[in-house]
Write a protein that holds these residues in place. Structure first.
Motif, PDB file in Angstrom:
ATOM      1  N   ASN A  51      23.540   3.967  -2.180  1.00  0.00           N
ATOM      2  CA  ASN A  51      22.250   3.278  -2.059  1.00  0.00           C
ATOM      3  C   ASN A  51      21.795   2.755  -3.421  1.00  0.00           C
ATOM      4  OD1 ASN A  51      19.835   2.537  -0.468  1.00  0.00           O
ATOM      5  ND2 ASN A  51      18.813   4.025  -1.802  1.00  0.00           N
ATOM      6  N   ASP A  52      21.983   3.568  -4.472  1.00  0.00           N
ATOM      7  CA  ASP A  52      21.612   3.147  -5.830  1.00  0.00           C
ATOM      8  C   ASP A  52      22.476   1.975  -6.293  1.00  0.00           C
ATOM      9  OD1 ASP A  52      19.728   5.136  -5.861  1.00  0.00           O
ATOM     10  OD2 ASP A  52      20.966   6.559  -6.996  1.00  0.00           O
ATOM     11  N   HIS A  93      25.149   9.283   0.241  1.00  0.00           N
ATOM     12  CA  HIS A  93      24.060   8.377   0.619  1.00  0.00           C
ATOM     13  C   HIS A  93      23.313   7.864  -0.604  1.00  0.00           C
ATOM     14  CE1 HIS A  93      20.841   6.612   3.023  1.00  0.00           C
ATOM     15  NE2 HIS A  93      19.980   7.228   2.231  1.00  0.00           N
ATOM     16  N   ASP A  94      22.868   8.758  -1.469  1.00  0.00           N
ATOM     17  CA  ASP A  94      22.060   8.361  -2.623  1.00  0.00           C
ATOM     18  C   ASP A  94      22.860   7.514  -3.599  1.00  0.00           C
ATOM     19  OD1 ASP A  94      19.963   9.740  -1.537  1.00  0.00           O
ATOM     20  OD2 ASP A  94      20.296  11.560  -2.729  1.00  0.00           O
ATOM     21  N   THR A 109      20.958  -5.921  -5.499  1.00  0.00           N
ATOM     22  CA  THR A 109      20.167  -6.625  -4.484  1.00  0.00           C
ATOM     23  C   THR A 109      19.419  -7.823  -5.071  1.00  0.00           C
ATOM     24  OG1 THR A 109      19.878  -4.599  -3.191  1.00  0.00           O
ATOM     25  CG2 THR A 109      18.322  -6.396  -2.774  1.00  0.00           C
ATOM     26  N   THR A 124      22.714  -6.098   2.311  1.00  0.00           N
ATOM     27  CA  THR A 124      22.155  -4.983   3.083  1.00  0.00           C
ATOM     28  C   THR A 124      23.071  -3.773   2.982  1.00  0.00           C
ATOM     29  OG1 THR A 124      23.256  -5.750   5.094  1.00  0.00           O
ATOM     30  CG2 THR A 124      21.012  -6.536   4.689  1.00  0.00           C
ATOM     31  N   TYR A 125      22.475  -2.608   3.228  1.00  0.00           N
ATOM     32  CA  TYR A 125      23.216  -1.343   3.144  1.00  0.00           C
ATOM     33  C   TYR A 125      22.923  -0.500   4.372  1.00  0.00           C
ATOM     34  CZ  TYR A 125      24.402   3.401   1.641  1.00  0.00           C
ATOM     35  OH  TYR A 125      24.907   4.671   1.570  1.00  0.00           O
ATOM     36  N   GLU A 126      23.989   0.079   4.977  1.00  0.00           N
ATOM     37  CA  GLU A 126      23.847   0.937   6.156  1.00  0.00           C
ATOM     38  C   GLU A 126      24.673   2.199   5.950  1.00  0.00           C
ATOM     39  OE1 GLU A 126      24.896   0.956  10.944  1.00  0.00           O
ATOM     40  OE2 GLU A 126      25.159  -0.865   9.760  1.00  0.00           O
ATOM     41  N   SER A 127      24.036   3.342   6.121  1.00  0.00           N
ATOM     42  CA  SER A 127      24.718   4.627   5.919  1.00  0.00           C
ATOM     43  C   SER A 127      24.789   5.385   7.241  1.00  0.00           C
ATOM     44  CB  SER A 127      23.973   5.461   4.875  1.00  0.00           C
ATOM     45  OG  SER A 127      24.552   6.744   4.775  1.00  0.00           O
ATOM     46  N   GLU A 148      21.226  -1.193  -4.618  1.00  0.00           N
ATOM     47  CA  GLU A 148      19.921  -1.617  -5.129  1.00  0.00           C
ATOM     48  C   GLU A 148      20.067  -2.347  -6.461  1.00  0.00           C
ATOM     49  OE1 GLU A 148      17.218   1.618  -5.351  1.00  0.00           O
ATOM     50  OE2 GLU A 148      16.805   1.652  -3.188  1.00  0.00           O
TER      51      GLU A 148
END
Length: 513
Positions: free
Chosen positions: A347-348, A343-344, A354, A365-368, A351
């Protein structure tokens, strides 16, 4: 049949086949000639007797005539002095290679065959010194061997007379000669037949396949790699031909790959020349604008410098792709695998991109859908390159005013699946299977405008495969493209159950090291 068994069989054929054939044909020949002797000479004997005691057979040939002579010597001895009577009996014996000789006192009064008698006359006179007694006759050896039967009788004047029955051993029984001649012919034919059988058998099993292999080798030497060989044998030579065929196919594939690679390299150089020329021209033009004073305000100078900076970055990215491609070719791409939280990390990565996407009017967009403690084994730098390459590729071919790129991550059984979907131009169905090939560009005209080396997605696939995962894509022309790839999930349970393949175990060794 293997060559070892084939050679054993050849050895058996050389020994056994002639023996069987000689025995069979010999029996036929002997039986035929023995029957012929019986019919011709009216004598009865067995085949064994003919082989073990042939002189006994010769005795039987003239036995009937000699028994009559013995009878006449006791009942009508005067007939034995009658030359007409003796001559008639001699005629009977001619067909049996025999003749009569009559002696009265010390003189020979009748010679049924003068020439042959002269050759053996002295031996008959001295037969006691040179003879070997046999049943029914005496064998006299020497240069002209004969079988002699003799019968004494008393002449009319009271003197002693003798009748000799001489049988020429050299010319007796033509069937015996025929047996020998036929046996020799049969032996030669059998040897020839055996040789022919072996030659044909060995030729079909060894020489013929070797000739095919030799021709295939010659064709390959002359550059014809389309000449294939197919053998239906299951011996060592058949295996050699199969290996040769596999080698030919592999070599042909290697050459085709090499030729394709050379063609791609030429195309790449052409594309790189074009792609480098464009930013260089821009950089040169803006630099000259600054030098010549065209950029006469701080705002213009700032805009010119930023443009030069962005074009330099494009060139740097292009050079990086070329360097990455060279490392892939040499299998020298470095990896530093680590266990990280899914996840982390993703996500990084999102970002970081973005803001850049927002500037280009693209919503990222991001979906976990993974649990908080879900972990994977990856090289963080290389995996970041994968994410950036795919997203930048989506951005490059975005044809909508409001672009959308969505990245989602979810757990599978042993893997993590990452999905990156956009609403861009999409890819034609015919081009979709090839987008991960090096140097492949779906639309050459449009790609030349967009720039790039055609290596981005090929590098992505290589990195994913090195991570033990797989990558694929779906797309609808004009609606967008979705790229999926998987990354190996790490759990203590999976390690204990040894679910990792050999490649995964190698990755774990690197992690532990």
């Amino acid at each position: 049949m293997s060559l070892k068994n084939r050679l054993k069989m050849s050895f058996l054929i050389i020994i056994v086949l002639p023996i069987i054939l000689i025995t069979s044909i010999g029996r036929v020949i002997v039986k035929y000639q023995v029957n012929s002797i019986r019919e011709t000479y009216n004598v009865e004997f067995s085949t064994i007797q003919a082989i073990t005691n042939p002189l006994q057979i010769l005795n039987r040939v003239t036995r009937d005539a000699f028994n009559r002579i013995k009878l006449y010597s006791m009942t009508n001895p005067e007939l034995l002095e009658d030359l007409d009577f003796i001559n008639r009996m001699n005629e009977e014996l001619k067909d049996k290679y025999s003749f009569l000789v009559v002696k009265k006192g010390d003189a020979f009064i009748y010679e049924g065959n003068h020439r042959e008698f002269q050759e053996v006359r002295n031996n008959i006179t001295l037969y006691c010194s040179y003879t070997t007694e046999v049943d029914g006759g005496i064998y006299i050896g020497g240069e002209h061997p004969v079988l002699v039967k003799q019968q004494n009788f008393v002449c009319k004047d009271g003197s002693l007379g003798t009748v000799y029955v001489l049988t020429d051993v050299d010319t007796i029984v033509p069937q015996v000669k025929a047996v020998a001649f036929q046996a020799i012919i049969a032996f030669v034919l059998i040897i020839v037949l055996t040789a022919v059988i072996l030659i044909v058998w060995l030729y079909r099993g060894i020489i013929h396949p070797l000739n095919i292999l030799k021709r295939a080798t010659r064709e390959m030497k002359e550059g014809n790699l389309d000449y294939s060989i197919h053998m239906n044998t299951y011996d060592e030579i058949g295996e050699l031909c199969d290996d040769f065929e596999e080698m030919r196919i592999h070599l042909k594939e290697l050459i085709e790959v090499k030729m394709q690679y050379e063609a791609n390299t030429r195309e790449l150089l052409s594309n790189i020349s074009h792609d480098l020329k464009t930013p260089l021209t821009t950089i040169k033009g803006y630099a000259e604008g600054i030098i010549d004073g065209v950029a006469d305000t701080p705002e213009k100078i700032d805009r010119y410098v930023k443009t030069i900076y962005h074009k330099a970055n494009d060139m740097t990215a292009l050079v990086d792709e070329l360097s990455m491609n060279a490392r892939i070719d040499n299998n020298s791409l470095p990896y530093n695998f680590r266990i990280i939280e899914v996840h982390d990390y993703f996500n990084d990565c999102i970002e970081e991109l973005t803001f850049e996407m927002e500037v280009k009017n693209i919503k990222l967009t991001y979906e976990s859908q993974v649990s908080e403690n879900c972990k994977v084994i990856i090289d963080t730098e290389q995996m970041k390159k994968v994410i950036h390459n795919i997203i930048n590729n989506s951005e490059k071919y975005m044809d909508k005013e409001e672009g959308r790129i969505k990245v989602s991550v979810k757990e599978l059984k042993d893997f993590i699946q990452i999905k990156i979907e956009d609403n861009g131009a999409g890819i034609a169905e015919k081009d979709l299977p090839n987008i991960f090939e090096r140097f492949y560009r779906a639309d050459m005209s449009r790609n030349s405008e967009k720039g790039g080396s055609g290596l981005g997605l090929a590098i992505v696939r290589k990195i994913i495969e090195e991570h033990g995962g797989s990558i694929w894509a779906t797309s609808n022309l004009g609606e967008g493209t979705t790229i999926y790839f998987t990354v190996m999930k790490w759990t203590e349970k999976a390690m204990k159950q040894k679910k990792f393949s050999k490649l995964k175990e190698e990755l774990m060794l690197k992690v532990k090291a």
